[in-house]
Design a protein around this motif. Structure first.
Motif, short mmCIF file in Angstrom:
data_model
loop_
_atom_site.label_atom_id
_atom_site.label_comp_id
_atom_site.label_asym_id
_atom_site.label_seq_id
_atom_site.Cartn_x
_atom_site.Cartn_y
_atom_site.Cartn_z
N UNK A 47 -7.02 -2.59 8.83
CA UNK A 47 -5.72 -1.98 8.53
C UNK A 47 -4.84 -1.93 9.78
N UNK A 84 1.21 4.09 -1.71
CA UNK A 84 0.69 5.46 -1.74
C UNK A 84 -0.04 5.80 -0.43
N UNK A 85 -0.84 4.86 0.02
CA UNK A 85 -1.61 5.12 1.24
C UNK A 85 -0.67 5.34 2.43
N UNK A 128 1.97 5.94 15.23
CA UNK A 128 2.63 5.05 14.28
C UNK A 128 4.09 5.43 14.22
N UNK A 153 0.84 -1.20 0.00
CA UNK A 153 0.00 0.00 0.00
C UNK A 153 0.87 1.25 0.00
N UNK A 208 3.42 11.32 5.42
CA UNK A 208 3.60 12.74 5.11
C UNK A 208 2.68 13.66 5.89
N UNK A 209 1.66 13.10 6.54
CA UNK A 209 0.79 13.94 7.37
C UNK A 209 1.58 14.42 8.59
N UNK A 210 1.15 15.49 9.18
CA UNK A 210 1.90 16.05 10.30
C UNK A 210 3.20 16.64 9.78
N UNK A 257 -10.96 0.21 8.86
CA UNK A 257 -9.93 0.83 9.70
C UNK A 257 -9.33 -0.20 10.65
N UNK A 274 1.13 8.60 2.29
CA UNK A 274 0.26 9.70 2.69
C UNK A 274 0.21 9.83 4.21
N UNK A 275 0.12 8.68 4.86
CA UNK A 275 0.07 8.71 6.33
C UNK A 275 1.39 9.27 6.87
N UNK A 279 1.48 11.45 14.36
CA UNK A 279 0.48 12.05 15.25
C UNK A 279 -0.35 11.04 16.03
N UNK A 280 -0.45 9.83 15.52
CA UNK A 280 -1.29 8.86 16.24
C UNK A 280 -0.51 7.63 16.67
#
Lengths: 78, 403
Positions: B126, B40-41, B74, B38, B47-49, B123, B44-45, B71-72
């Motif tokens: 995953x 791309x997904x 991971x 996965x 790159x957040x924050x 969710x 994306x996670x 942020x969560x």
């Protein structure tokens, strides 16, 4: 409006964080996520990649339109 | 072996144990390669924050591994590689959860969103697909990956940690912290109950929780953090063992013994080994007490002997310590254990000798002296009587088996 390209999701989320008003993900199943929350952003990622057949839309305040528009498109747009 | 081959081997070895993915970026964080299904997904996670900016800034100035947390909760291990030409790389291993921010905690947070069933299931699915690593495990991976890339050995104290105010704020929001504490407390209660019951399955449970758990920040130094966490664990184990029937004196003596052991540990591996020994020791003792037909006085004698093997205790000393007369102990011990006290002590000393022989750091002579045999030949003679070979031969045979 929906996301123009999910590969831009991280950039969209960064833009949403800068908005003055709230930015929401809503879908036909009744889910509603405030995209300024980190956990909601995480959920949105999973939804867009793992549950991509769900009908959804992004709602926001009019004053934030310019900030978000580069990442969004109308549902009817190709 | 070429770098690419080394990395490929490392990647495969990690996958033998965990579904932990490997990412190769250039120094501008453009993805070059990944074995994640996965891509791309997960990107994306990541790159957040502010993970991306933090890593880019870090990679400009450092080359040692950095442990990143988003942020969560991971986490990723990232290692920049600078070369003389322009082809530098950033290698990343992840994402994973650490045991103190387990997927159950995040699941509990998700539950508060009251998501529709299909989305909740996606969710949850995953989250469950992500590996959960103990702190010591991802420290080891970071050290090993760094060695793979550079050929240089480093220690835990060389690791860096993402220090972002923003990430810190998001990673530990008040509500989540509460949930983490509750999760850890529940795990801890299970652990304490298992010790109290002398439950021999405790290792399975301990494998699910990190040595450190969410005990809180016990030190800024990772080595000290692990040691302090271990000390807390020893106290919990000893108190639970007392509740399970172990005499307070034995439990407290063991506590002192393991406290000293923790301070003597030089590496994370030493600490891990000691941790496992300590856990099994307490649980086995409680198990024996709860499942043995041996009376309490004789159990006390056995425990005393175990704790003082290296002093070669005499019946007279044991008698004074346990406050039973020598004749009573002598008779009662033989009745219940089937052998005289002296024979039992010799058996236990020789068993301890085999433990020490497995550890190649001590010579046979040193082991004999440590266990208070009057001479090396006396040690060898007693050892051969029981094991059929002299200690040095026994060590050779078992070293061969261990290879």
């Amino acid at each position: 409006m929906i996301l123009r390209d999910r590969s831009m999701l991280a950039e969209f989320v960064h833009a949403a964080e800068k908005c003055h008003g709230e930015v929401y993900y809503e879908d036909s199943l009744g889910d509603k996520l405030n995209l300024k929350s980190a956990l909601s952003q995480f959920l949105l990622t999973i939804i867009l990649y793992k549950a991509d057949d769900v009908e959804y839309w992004i709602s926001f305040e009019e004053e934030d339109r310019a900030l978000l528009l580069p990442y969004l498109k109308e549902k009817s747009d190709p | 072996m070429e770098l690419e081959n080394r990395l490929a081997l490392f990647r495969e070895m990690v996958l033998c144990c965990h579904t932990l993915y490997f990412w190769t970026y250039d120094l501008e964080l453009n993805l070059l390669d990944s074995n994640c299904p996965d891509v791309e997904m997960v990107q994306n996670i990541f790159h957040m924050g502010d993970g991306r900016e933090t890593l880019l800034a870090y990679a400009r100035e450092h080359s040692k591994p950095i442990i990143m947390s988003n942020m969560f909760g991971l986490m990723w291990i990232a290692i920049p590689q600078h070369t003389e030409n322009a082809w530098g790389r950033i290698y990343i291993l992840g994402p994973f959860f650490t045991a103190d921010l387990s997927e159950q905690v995040l699941e509990a947070a998700l539950a508060r969103f009251k998501l529709s069933e299909p989305l909740y299931q996606q969710a949850e699915h995953f989250l469950q697909s992500l590996p959960v690593l103990s702190q010591s495990r991802y420290f080891e991976y970071a050290i090993m990956l760094y060695y793979c890339i550079t050929g240089e050995r480093i220690s835990v104290s060389d690791l860096h940690y993402q220090e972002s105010e923003k990430a810190e704020q998001h990673a530990r929001p008040a509500a989540k912290r509460t949930a983490d504490i509750h999760g850890t407390y529940a795990m801890e209660q299970t652990m304490v109950r298992m010790v109290r019951e002398g439950n021999l399955n405790i290792q399975k449970h301990m494998n699910r929780i990190a040595v450190t758990g969410t005990l809180g920040k016990l030190s800024k130094d990772p080595d000290r953090q692990m040691k302090n966490a271990m000390l807390v664990c020893i106290i919990l184990f000893s108190r639970a063992a007392i509740e399970g029937g172990l005499s307070p004196e034995i439990a407290l003596t063991l506590t002192d013994h393991y406290f000293q052991g923790v301070e003597d540990c030089k590496t994370m591996q030493d600490l891990q080994t000691l941790s496992k020994t300590m856990q099994n020791d307490f649980v086995m003792r409680v198990h024996r007490i709860r499942n043995s037909a041996v009376s309490k006085p004789i159990q006390e004698v056995c425990d005393y002997i175990d704790l003082h093997l290296e002093e070669n205790p005499s019946l007279n000393v044991i008698s004074k310590h346990t406050k039973y007369s020598e004749s009573y102990l002598s008779r009662k011990f033989r009745e219940e254990m089937g052998v005289p006290v002296g024979t039992f002590i010799m058996q236990r000393r020789l068993e301890r000798a085999t433990d020490l022989l497995r550890n190649n750091k001590l010579t046979v002579k040193e082991i004999g002296e440590r266990l208070k045999f009057c001479s090396s030949s006396n040690f060898s003679k007693h050892f051969k009587d029981v094991y059929g070979v002299v200690p040095s031969e026994w060590r050779e045979q078992h070293a061969e088996k261990g290879k």
